[in-house]
Design a protein around this motif. Sequence first.
Motif, PDB file in Angstrom:
ATOM      1  N   ALA A   1       0.809  -1.219   0.000  1.00 31.32           N
ATOM      2  CA  ALA A   1       0.000   0.000   0.000  1.00 31.32           C
ATOM      3  C   ALA A   1       0.845   1.273   0.000  1.00 31.32           C
ATOM      4  O   ALA A   1       0.314   2.376  -0.184  1.00 31.32           O
ATOM      5  CB  ALA A   1      -0.930   0.004   1.206  1.00 31.32           C
ATOM      6  N   LEU A   2       2.151   1.150   0.177  1.00 34.95           N
ATOM      7  CA  LEU A   2       3.026   2.321   0.218  1.00 34.95           C
ATOM      8  C   LEU A   2       3.206   2.932  -1.161  1.00 34.95           C
ATOM      9  O   LEU A   2       3.003   2.275  -2.185  1.00 34.95           O
ATOM     10  CB  LEU A   2       4.403   1.927   0.767  1.00 34.95           C
ATOM     11  N   GLU A   3       3.603   4.211  -1.156  1.00 39.95           N
ATOM     12  CA  GLU A   3       3.969   4.850  -2.415  1.00 39.95           C
ATOM     13  C   GLU A   3       5.146   4.117  -3.032  1.00 39.95           C
ATOM     14  O   GLU A   3       6.020   3.622  -2.337  1.00 39.95           O
ATOM     15  CB  GLU A   3       4.372   6.310  -2.166  1.00 39.95           C
ATOM     16  N   ARG A   4       5.164   4.061  -4.360  1.00 41.91           N
ATOM     17  CA  ARG A   4       6.293   3.435  -5.048  1.00 41.91           C
ATOM     18  C   ARG A   4       7.452   4.429  -5.081  1.00 41.91           C
ATOM     19  O   ARG A   4       7.782   5.019  -6.103  1.00 41.91           O
ATOM     20  CB  ARG A   4       5.890   3.018  -6.463  1.00 41.91           C
ATOM     21  N   ASP A   5       8.033   4.602  -3.908  1.00 32.05           N
ATOM     22  CA  ASP A   5       9.078   5.601  -3.719  1.00 32.05           C
ATOM     23  C   ASP A   5      10.190   4.963  -2.896  1.00 32.05           C
ATOM     24  O   ASP A   5       9.941   4.361  -1.856  1.00 32.05           O
ATOM     25  CB  ASP A   5       8.490   6.815  -2.987  1.00 32.05           C
ATOM     26  N   PHE A   6      11.422   5.085  -3.370  1.00 29.86           N
ATOM     27  CA  PHE A   6      12.570   4.436  -2.723  1.00 29.86           C
ATOM     28  C   PHE A   6      12.664   4.821  -1.250  1.00 29.86           C
ATOM     29  O   PHE A   6      12.737   3.961  -0.376  1.00 29.86           O
ATOM     30  CB  PHE A   6      13.854   4.832  -3.461  1.00 29.86           C
ATOM     31  N   ALA A   7      12.675   6.120  -0.964  1.00 29.56           N
ATOM     32  CA  ALA A   7      12.887   6.583   0.400  1.00 29.56           C
ATOM     33  C   ALA A   7      11.769   6.137   1.330  1.00 29.56           C
ATOM     34  O   ALA A   7      12.016   5.685   2.455  1.00 29.56           O
ATOM     35  CB  ALA A   7      13.023   8.105   0.421  1.00 29.56           C
ATOM     36  N   SER A   8      10.525   6.243   0.877  1.00 29.52           N
ATOM     37  CA  SER A   8       9.382   5.854   1.714  1.00 29.52           C
ATOM     38  C   SER A   8       9.422   4.360   2.023  1.00 29.52           C
ATOM     39  O   SER A   8       9.203   3.938   3.166  1.00 29.52           O
ATOM     40  CB  SER A   8       8.074   6.193   1.009  1.00 29.52           C
ATOM     41  N   LEU A   9       9.728   3.569   1.005  1.00 26.28           N
ATOM     42  CA  LEU A   9       9.768   2.125   1.187  1.00 26.28           C
ATOM     43  C   LEU A   9      10.895   1.724   2.133  1.00 26.28           C
ATOM     44  O   LEU A   9      10.702   0.922   3.052  1.00 26.28           O
ATOM     45  CB  LEU A   9       9.934   1.445  -0.174  1.00 26.28           C
ATOM     46  N   HIS A  10      12.060   2.319   1.919  1.00 21.27           N
ATOM     47  CA  HIS A  10      13.212   1.970   2.740  1.00 21.27           C
ATOM     48  C   HIS A  10      12.966   2.355   4.201  1.00 21.27           C
ATOM     49  O   HIS A  10      13.274   1.587   5.124  1.00 21.27           O
ATOM     50  CB  HIS A  10      14.458   2.683   2.203  1.00 21.27           C
TER      51      HIS A  10
END
Length: 397
Positions: free
Chosen positions: A247-256
């Motif tokens: 459900a997270l944004e497909r964004d490197f920083a957010s996912l990490h």
Amino acid sequence: MENEMRRRSKPASRKAQISHAISTRDLTALKQLARTKGGLETTRLRRQAWPLLLNFRSLTDSAHNRSAQHHEESQVSLDIPRINIPQSPEFLRTKQADSRRQRQLSHVVCSVLRSYPWLSYYQGFHELSLVFLLVFGSERPAAEAVRMVALFFVRDAMASNLDHVLQQLQLLYVLLKAISPQVHAILADLDVPPFFAISWVLTWFSHDLSSFADICRIYDFLLVSPPLQVVYMAAVMIKQREGDILALERDFASLHTALIKLPAQVNAWQPIIDDSGYLLSEYPPTKLQLMGNCRLPKLSAVNTFEQSWKRLDPARPLQFPSLVPVKDRHPLATASSKSTTADDNRMAQVIELTSTAQKARDLAVQYRWPLVVATAASVTMLMYAWLLMNQFQQLYP
């Protein structure tokens, strides 16, 4: 008489079962109790059980008595004052008590490093060691426990660099591809390297948790498991939060950032323990290495553990080099030539940036800072991501 018969037929309490397994030295029963719900339950019982599970007094290395200073003790002296004591009503928290623990911890860590000068210190080893000091309450048994863990469980991390730990973390992605292909696909699409899990592996989750009870429960399990078990636990933990991750944004920083926070969000560790034990039986380390075409060195702790550990016997002590070839240098010294000291320094800087970048982002969101401050926090995260990817490409071109 009927009441007496009922009393006798009543199943023994779990604590009684643990005490009985300890007193009879029934390692099979003790290991099973360490794996199942509740683990070894109390600090008092762990203080008696862990020496049995760790084969205390089964090594007779003459090097164990060395007193020459290890070349990385200066880094130890910098790390220990920054350590956080886990939350527990068992610990007296005063300046004097904290200072005493720091001195004891320094002695524990340095005694192991001096005993085996070919071991390299890594940031996080002091946190791993702290747990044993807190359980045993004194330096000598804590140092013996840390010695066994260093030699047989986290030895790969104590080579001259973290290359082999990063290889183990690649096996985390092999597991995720098998049990959570959607999460694996996202991580692959965004080129997210597995650095988010490095503290989980290096400290057995103790860096990421504040509850001493949870930490000890995990240690109960890992002490009766192969060295790679912590990677299986990481895979199961990610699988359990699969829905939130997707459900997270497909964004490197957010996912990490979200992945780094996973251990602190776990409400119950027993399901993770149970499922990771099953996962290891389905995909044992040898099979996993073949699946991922990621073969760890022959003398990796992962590959030597089964044969070397079963040879340990306090009744017939051995020297460590008779189990794993060592001639004043780490067994993996010749298996790793890609990383230099500069590489290791950059790696340490990247890992250190994790908490800084995460805090900047969290504060910006929490306090609804002005746009310029929030932007600065985001830029910090982007710089971190760039450094992370740059380092990953250097290690795995």
